[in-house]
Design a protein around this motif. Structure first.
Motif, PDB file in Angstrom:
ATOM      1  N   UNK A 158       0.824  -1.209   0.000  1.00 17.10           N
ATOM      2  CA  UNK A 158       0.000   0.000   0.000  1.00 17.10           C
ATOM      3  C   UNK A 158       0.859   1.261   0.000  1.00 17.10           C
ATOM      4  N   UNK A 159       0.620   2.105  -0.972  1.00 10.39           N
ATOM      5  CA  UNK A 159       1.264   3.413  -1.066  1.00 10.39           C
ATOM      6  C   UNK A 159       0.198   4.427  -0.641  1.00 10.39           C
ATOM      7  N   UNK A 160       0.242   4.825   0.636  1.00 11.72           N
ATOM      8  CA  UNK A 160      -0.822   5.668   1.190  1.00 11.72           C
ATOM      9  C   UNK A 160      -0.412   7.137   1.105  1.00 11.72           C
ATOM     10  N   UNK A 161      -1.273   7.941   0.481  1.00 11.07           N
ATOM     11  CA  UNK A 161      -0.966   9.357   0.278  1.00 11.07           C
ATOM     12  C   UNK A 161      -2.033  10.225   0.945  1.00 11.07           C
ATOM     13  N   UNK A 162      -1.575  11.329   1.543  1.00  4.98           N
ATOM     14  CA  UNK A 162      -2.503  12.228   2.241  1.00  4.98           C
ATOM     15  C   UNK A 162      -2.990  13.317   1.288  1.00  4.98           C
ATOM     16  N   UNK A 163      -4.308  13.394   1.141  1.00  6.21           N
ATOM     17  CA  UNK A 163      -4.916  14.375   0.228  1.00  6.21           C
ATOM     18  C   UNK A 163      -6.124  14.994   0.935  1.00  6.21           C
ATOM     19  N   UNK A 175      -4.641  11.122 -11.864  1.00  3.16           N
ATOM     20  CA  UNK A 175      -3.819   9.908 -11.875  1.00  3.16           C
ATOM     21  C   UNK A 175      -2.828   9.811 -10.739  1.00  3.16           C
ATOM     22  N   UNK A 176      -2.988  10.637  -9.677  1.00  2.00           N
ATOM     23  CA  UNK A 176      -2.061  10.585  -8.535  1.00  2.00           C
ATOM     24  C   UNK A 176      -2.316   9.366  -7.652  1.00  2.00           C
ATOM     25  N   UNK A 177      -3.546   8.865  -7.667  1.00  2.00           N
ATOM     26  CA  UNK A 177      -3.923   7.714  -6.829  1.00  2.00           C
ATOM     27  C   UNK A 177      -4.815   6.780  -7.641  1.00  2.00           C
ATOM     28  N   UNK A 178      -4.897   5.514  -7.163  1.00  2.00           N
ATOM     29  CA  UNK A 178      -5.760   4.520  -7.810  1.00  2.00           C
ATOM     30  C   UNK A 178      -7.109   4.398  -7.109  1.00  2.00           C
ATOM     31  N   UNK A 179      -7.106   4.701  -5.816  1.00  2.00           N
ATOM     32  CA  UNK A 179      -8.297   4.495  -4.999  1.00  2.00           C
ATOM     33  C   UNK A 179      -8.281   5.489  -3.847  1.00  2.00           C
ATOM     34  N   UNK A 180      -9.449   5.688  -3.248  1.00  2.00           N
ATOM     35  CA  UNK A 180      -9.509   6.594  -2.095  1.00  2.00           C
ATOM     36  C   UNK A 180     -10.567   6.129  -1.127  1.00  2.00           C
ATOM     37  N   UNK A 181     -10.470   6.652   0.086  1.00  2.00           N
ATOM     38  CA  UNK A 181     -11.577   6.609   1.041  1.00  2.00           C
ATOM     39  C   UNK A 181     -11.762   8.040   1.513  1.00  2.00           C
ATOM     40  N   UNK A 182     -12.971   8.556   1.380  1.00  2.00           N
ATOM     41  CA  UNK A 182     -13.199   9.964   1.719  1.00  2.00           C
ATOM     42  C   UNK A 182     -14.636  10.145   2.187  1.00  2.00           C
ATOM     43  N   UNK A 183     -14.843  11.197   2.965  1.00  2.00           N
ATOM     44  CA  UNK A 183     -16.183  11.530   3.441  1.00  2.00           C
ATOM     45  C   UNK A 183     -16.951  12.288   2.387  1.00  2.00           C
ATOM     46  N   UNK A 184     -18.279  12.247   2.554  1.00  2.00           N
ATOM     47  CA  UNK A 184     -19.140  12.978   1.620  1.00  2.00           C
ATOM     48  C   UNK A 184     -19.076  14.485   1.867  1.00  2.00           C
ATOM     49  N   UNK A 185     -19.239  15.274   0.798  1.00  2.00           N
ATOM     50  CA  UNK A 185     -19.765  14.921  -0.520  1.00  2.00           C
ATOM     51  C   UNK A 185     -18.684  14.622  -1.543  1.00  2.00           C
ATOM     52  N   UNK A 186     -17.431  14.437  -1.081  1.00  2.00           N
ATOM     53  CA  UNK A 186     -16.335  14.431  -2.053  1.00  2.00           C
ATOM     54  C   UNK A 186     -16.256  13.141  -2.849  1.00  2.00           C
TER      55      UNK A 186
END
Length: 389
Positions: A158-163, A175-186
């Motif tokens: 896992x290459x975890x990046x802070x955004x 194309x900076x990341x392949x996947x994310x976990x984020x809160x709504x509404x983003x």
């Protein structure tokens, strides 16, 4: 003159209890002026609180534990007065990865963590660039728990990046990341702009995860007991108001304002109505308990939740589990919750700790008024966390 209190927030749907407390007069009724300041990132919130530039903060639930352990930048002893929201996150991937998952037989079911995880690992070869809003966040913990149970441990593939949350759609689109976990509404904005597909709600990993909390510095709390009490009562009243379905339209309109999220209320509605559209052009899907502001002890700061967070942080940081648990017990102030919300009509569980993950379905438990119903809190892999063992 009324006392003033400044609280920092990040533009997310789950800042709603603070916005409602300010806009609808709940703070004023408690006899204080609540000023809200929007911040660009969680690190900015951390620094503002640690340095005393703000008195209170909308904060990721692991942040107070990490700050109190001296991890992740400016250290400070921080108290969790109450939980602001449970659940509310989504995992998303690029449309190209989603297509590869479908080509390999993924059903596209939005609530199938085992199947979706298996296909995500297969489609990416297990090397995944993940975007999370902050290293000490429930987003990161949910990813680590989910993929770890499927054989991918943190620190390896896992290459975890802070955004920052408002930049998540832009980052996956670039194309900076392949996947994310984020809160709504983003997450929904990333779907709406065609740069991502949502593959799981966070509640599919942990059915009742503490997402955001109301946090203050411990010293401020000790020096200002009356203002702490008024703040908690105002925000709890706002949470109760948000728990009424008929208030969702007004809440959505408030959050849409430029002072807060500055987005269309049609996107904000998805989280508030628990109707999530995983893919552009797809009908919205009902996700039970997608985001809870009230009911089922949603605002109660369970010390066992703080302990779960501390245990995981300590394991990754190489800290003593026992010392981390002691710090977490001090952070999650169920004692203040009981003392300061007595007399408001708030029901409270009889205990301040529970077995996390032990409730596969809604369950009646003892409360100070007799009995209350706790919602399901199971982990997807059946794990049960008992910090006493």
């Amino acid at each position: 003159m009324k006392p003033r209190l400044t609280a920092g927030f990040i533009p997310l749907v789950d800042c709603a209890p603070l916005v409602v407390a300010h806009e609808l007069g709940f703070a004023e009724r408690e006899g204080f002026q609540l000023d809200l300041v929007k911040q660009p990132s969680w690190s900015a919130i951390r620094d503002m609180l640690a340095l005393g530039h703000i008195e209170a903060a909308h904060m990721l639930s692991p942040m107070p534990v990490a700050m109190s352990l001296g991890l992740g930048g400016l250290a400070a002893r921080v108290d969790v007065l109450m939980v602001l929201s449970a659940n509310g996150n989504s995992m998303g991937v690029t449309p190209a990865i989603a297509e590869r998952m479908r080509a390999n037989g993924w059903s596209g079911d939005f609530n199938a963590p085992f199947e979706t995880g298996k296909h995500l690992i297969e489609a990416t070869g297990g090397e995944i660039r993940l975007g999370v809003p902050f290293p000490f966040s429930m987003h990161a913990e949910l990813f680590y728990h989910w993929l770890g149970a499927l054989g991918i441990s943190s620190g390896e593939a896992l290459d975890v990046r802070t955004i920052p949350p408002p930049r998540m759609a832009e980052a996956i689109g670039a194309g900076e990341i392949d996947a994310f976990c984020v809160g709504e509404p983003w997450g929904s904005l990333a779907v709406e702009t065609g740069v991502a597909e949502l593959v799981l709600p966070g509640s599919a990993i942990w059915a009742f995860a503490p997402e955001k909390v109301l946090a203050v510095r411990h010293e401020w709390c000790e020096e200002n007991p009356d203002l702490t009490r008024r703040l908690m009562r105002a925000v709890h009243a706002a949470s109760r108001w948000l728990g009424e379905a008929e208030n969702r339209m007004v809440a959505s309109e408030l959050l849409a304002r430029s002072d807060y999220l500055d987005l269309s209320d049609s996107i904000i509605d998805r989280a508030l109505t628990w109707t999530i559209q995983p893919r552009m052009g797809q009908l919205g899907q009902h996700v039970e308990n997608f985001q809870r502001f009230h009911g089922g002890a949603a605002t109660f700061p369970w010390r066992s939740q703080g302990a779960w967070i501390a245990t995981h942080i300590a394991a990754r940081a190489g800290l003593s589990r026992e010392e981390a648990l002691e710090v977490a017990r001090g952070c999650f102030r169920s004692d203040l919750y009981r003392a300061n919300l007595t007399g408001t009509g708030a029901d409270m569980p009889g205990a301040s700790e529970k077995l996390e993950g032990a409730l596969p379905r809604a369950t009646p438990v003892a409360s100070v008024r007799g009995e209350m119903i706790l919602g399901p809190d199971a982990f997807f892999d059946g794990q049960v966390f008992d910090f006493g063992t």
